[in-house]
Design an enzyme around this catalytic site. Structure first.
Site, PDB file in Angstrom:
ATOM      1  N   ASP A  48     -33.261 -22.467 -56.898  1.00  0.00           N
ATOM      2  CA  ASP A  48     -32.202 -23.365 -57.351  1.00  0.00           C
ATOM      3  C   ASP A  48     -32.838 -24.351 -58.334  1.00  0.00           C
ATOM      4  OD1 ASP A  48     -29.804 -24.585 -57.775  1.00  0.00           O
ATOM      5  OD2 ASP A  48     -29.331 -24.910 -55.667  1.00  0.00           O
TER       6      ASP A  48
HETATM    7  C1  BGC Z   1     -26.793 -25.902 -57.657  1.00  0.00           C
HETATM    8  C2  BGC Z   1     -26.560 -24.412 -57.770  1.00  0.00           C
HETATM    9  C3  BGC Z   1     -26.257 -24.035 -59.193  1.00  0.00           C
HETATM   10  C4  BGC Z   1     -27.370 -24.526 -60.082  1.00  0.00           C
HETATM   11  C5  BGC Z   1     -27.192 -24.149 -61.532  1.00  0.00           C
HETATM   12  C6  BGC Z   1     -27.753 -26.411 -58.704  1.00  0.00           C
HETATM   13  O1  BGC Z   1     -27.807 -27.782 -58.732  1.00  0.00           O
HETATM   14  O2  BGC Z   1     -27.277 -26.191 -56.367  1.00  0.00           O
HETATM   15  O3  BGC Z   1     -25.518 -24.041 -56.905  1.00  0.00           O
HETATM   16  O4  BGC Z   1     -26.088 -22.657 -59.285  1.00  0.00           O
HETATM   17  O5  BGC Z   1     -27.444 -25.930 -59.989  1.00  0.00           O
HETATM   18  O6  BGC Z   1     -26.207 -24.865 -62.146  1.00  0.00           O
END
Ligand code: BGC
Length: 765
Positions: free
Chosen positions: A289
């Site tokens: 993530d």
């Molecule tokens: C979130 C994810 C997301 C990623 C990309 C993160 O902050 O937890 O769910 O896919 O950002 O935008």
């Protein structure tokens, strides 16, 4: 271009450019293994590490850090993919740099959070999970993929399948609620919808199941917080939806931010390799993530070098935004913390994904500008979104039969969110085109035309506290705070209400009260809205409360005091019309809750499939000393899992099982008669629950094991049947073996998890 480079490119074209689309879509990867071997033989260590890097393009920023200097980094071969970049045109430009201006011309993979639709937005996942129709769920993902791919995107960070039993957690809005079984069905349907059966087609995209693992069990519902859970609970209750996505062939997995068993998921070899690859047989790639690797420094397990090595060693293949793998991998190899073979394995998986998607055959396959013009936000996609939105709406209470409303007379529409278009779609609606969507006012006006008048008044602000309101709208969705006093707002609303025949009040939360980093300790309707409802009730007019939210709210007061309650969550770009469809009865509501609505936050975590304990509260009681209960409130929630009413009423009778005793691999047939005793046709979600009465480990009081959504005409009776095999009775025992155990089983069928008909049977080995 230097001569040697051109030779490489020619060799590359010969090696990788000749695969047929069908070959490339083969999940086993064997058809392109040799081409990947040849390509990797040309790659330097730096180029391999570059493939593991996923910077954010900066169109949409969801974390603390931002990636910079993207174009020069692409040219230097330091980028394997990009995310949060939109439009076919921009993506074509970025791809062109990768293909034409890097030594080996390896295409990039472009990702985005296409969570509940692209421009045509479907209900937020929590709302979608109230539809209980897997064909519709799959269709929504299919259409999302067709729109996103028409705009250049190859890869979506969806489905989010984190089971959550804690409505304080803002990201409960992004998942399918509290149930393992329903969540698993939805996980698989979403993967099927996004990926289709040919990933090389230009309208399918790679899915990414997230956030692996257990992200929905953050302590105290505070986002990113510690998770601590027994293995038996992980395997039985929280892991299955991720596994269901893997079984459905999901191409990628995203690691979660939280720790699991004392190790941040991003650095957990047990999760990323032992469980995911060895036990479940996952053969795609794993992405972190957002800045997940660097965050392990704050988790307290080492410096950048240590955490980068830890992630790679655990089985992470791609680094979202941290740049940690990019900058630390060489050093980590030199120090013996990881091996070059581990880098090769990660690089291979990324290349494999690009082969599966057909990007080596045509790096611009998603960049057809004509498609972008004609296939996004089409009338037919919007109609599907409207139908699904209406099916996601849950009728909670309709005491005096005020609903459906007549399309005549004077209707007062009150509430701070009733004329806020941006707010309708809910969290993760980054591609939304709000100029083309409509508000609830417009939705109601569209429905009644000239036959009725709709008068609007704001009534109050979304929350009384202006500071809280500014935090709620920090991510760019305005709540349009009205600077008039609360008294003035209320007086205006009461005047409108008094001059009307019926009042529709839109209450609840703003869109960004849920979503990432949007946890709340108080999940009740704000006091100014409650005061407004009290005063509206005092006008003596029939009052319909429509709740917008991204979480199950604690609406005990509303359930006790308001005669009519409709739960919408956030229903997407077509919500304005869909809400009107339900309120006026053009659509008979059929949504069923996928998460329990608690009495108050003190009951959290609350979920229907809990254990019995050694001191269960006898049924029908609300308190008994030395029993498992509360002094101040009953154990029961306000609304249970699976709950939802209709303008029809459904009666259950004749629960029948094929035999009270079965042996071994036999099949149990369960049937029930469901009668629509109302006048209008309606859809009912018939739910099957099972209790394994005695086990080697304690088992839940009931577990959903099947459901069917059926359309029943007024006055008609339908027999609904289910088949159960021992496979459905399996669970993980103390040794984490997936087994079923003979003995007594209670079979329950009903309209929700509380109101069921029940019978029991014995199943012998
Ligand atoms: C979130 C994810 C997301 C990623 C990309 C993160 O902050 O937890 O769910 O896919 O950002 O935008």
């Amino acid at each position: 271009m230097r001569k040697i480079d051109s030779i490489y490119v020619i060799i590359l074209a010969v090696l990788v450019g000749c695969s047929s689309p069908k070959e490339s879509s083969n999940r086993s990867g064997s058809s392109y293994d040799s081409r990947i071997d040849s390509l990797m033989a040309l790659m330097t260590l730096e180029e391999k590490v570059g493939q593991l890097n996923l910077p954010a393009a900066g169109d949409i920023n969801t974390g603390l850090a931002k990636s910079t200097g993207i174009v020069s980094r692409i040219k230097e071969g330091k980028v394997g993919g990009l995310f949060n970049i939109r439009t076919a045109e921009k993506i074509r430009q970025a791809q062109k740099v990768a293909v034409e201006e890097t030594r080996l011309g390896i295409p990039l993979i472009f990702g985005m959070d296409v969570i509940h639709g692209y421009k045509t937005l479907f209900p937020i996942p929590l709302g979608m999970s109230c539809v209980w129709d897997m064909d519709l769920v799959e269709k929504s993902a299919r259409l999302a993929a067709s729109e996103a791919t028409a705009d250049g995107i190859a890869w979506t960070f969806s489905p989010m399948v984190d089971v959550s039993r804690d409505p304080r957690w803002g990201r409960i809005s992004e998942g399918s609620g509290e149930d393992t079984y329903l969540g698993s069905q939805i996980a698989a349907a979403m993967v099927r919808g996004y990926q289709g059966d040919d990933l090389t087609a230009n309208n399918t995209m790679m899915a990414c199941v997230k956030h692996y693992a257990l992200y929905g069990a953050a302590e105290a519902g505070r986002d990113y917080n510690t998770v601590d859970m027994s293995h038996i609970r992980m395997y039985n209750e929280y892991f299955p939806p991720y596994k269901a996505a893997v079984d459905a062939g999901v191409g990628s997995v995203m690691a979660s931010f939280n720790e699991v068993d004392g190790v941040p998921a991003t650095g957990s070899k047990w999760l990323m390799t032992e469980v995911l690859r060895n036990q479940w047989g996952f053969d795609g790639f794993v992405v972190t993530d957002y800045t997940g690797i660097n965050e392990m420094i704050d988790h307290g397990i080492g410096d950048t070098l240590a955490v980068a090595a830890r992630a790679l060693d655990a089985g992470i293949d791609m680094d979202m935004v941290s740049d940690a793998l990019l900058n630390q991998t060489k050093k980590a190899i030199e120090k013996g913390l990881v091996t070059e073979a581990q880098v090769d394995a990660a690089c291979r998986r990324i290349l494999e994904a690009k082969f599966k998607l057909g990007l080596f055959d045509d790096p611009y396959k998603y960049c057809d500008l004509e498609r972008a013009k004609t296939e996004i936000f089409t009338e037919s996609n919007r109609q599907v979104a409207r139908d699904i939105a209406a099916e996601s709406i849950v009728l909670l209470k309709n005491e005096k039969g005020v609903l459906p409303l007549k399309k005549s007379g004077k209707i007062a529409l009150i509430g701070p969110m009733a004329n806020n278009i941006e707010n309708m779609a809910g969290t993760w609606s980054v591609a939304g085109d709000f100029e083309k969507s409509i508000s609830i006012i417009e939705g109601l006006k569209n429905a009644v035309g000239e036959n009725a008048s709709i008068q609007y008044a704001r009534g109050c602000n979304v929350v009384p506290d202006a500071d809280l309101e500014s935090r709620i709208s920090i991510f760019g969705k305005p709540t349009n705070r009205d600077e008039r006093s609360e008294e003035a707002l209320l007086a205006e609303a009461l005047k409108v209400a008094k001059s009307s025949d019926v009042v529709v009040a839109i209450i609840g939360e703003a869109s960004e009260s849920t979503g990432e980093s949007s946890s709340m300790s108080n999940i009740e309707i704000p006091e100014n809205q409650r005061k407004m409802m009290e005063d509206l009730m005092k006008t003596g007019k029939p009052v319909v409360a429509v709740i917008l939210s991204g979480r199950p709210l604690a609406i005990r007061w509303e359930a006790e005091n308001l005669p009519t309650l409709v739960n919408v969550f956030f229903a997407g770009s077509e919500a304005g019309d869909a809400i009107a469809d339900v309120l006026f009865g053009d659509v008979n509501p059929s949504g069923k809750l996928s998460a329990t609505f608690p009495q108050n936050v003190g009951q959290v975590p609350i979920y229907y499939n809990h254990k019995n304990t050694g001191r269960p509260l006898p049924e029908g009681k609300w308190f008994q000393k030395f029993r498992s209960n509360y002094l101040d409130i009953p154990n029961e929630p306000v609304y249970p899992f699976g709950y939802g009413l209709s303008y029809s009423s459904f009666d259950y009778s004749n629960l029948t099982i094929s035999s009270p005793k079965l042996t071994g691999d036999q099949t149990l047939k369960v049937s029930v008669d469901v009668t629509n005793s109302g006048d209008v046709a309606g859809k009912e979600v018939v739910q099957l629950y099972i209790r394994d009465v005695v086990g080697s480990v304690t088992r839940p009081v009931k577990e959903l094991k099947g459901f069917e959504k059926v359309l029943i005409n007024g006055g008609e009776t339908k027999t609904v049947s289910f088949e159960i095999t021992p496979e459905d009775l399996k669970f993980y025992n103390s040794d984490l073996e997936f087994v079923w155990e003979p003995g007594e089983f209670e079979i329950m069928v009903g309209t929700n998890s509380r109101d069921v008909l029940s019978t029991s049977m014995h199943w012998n080995k």
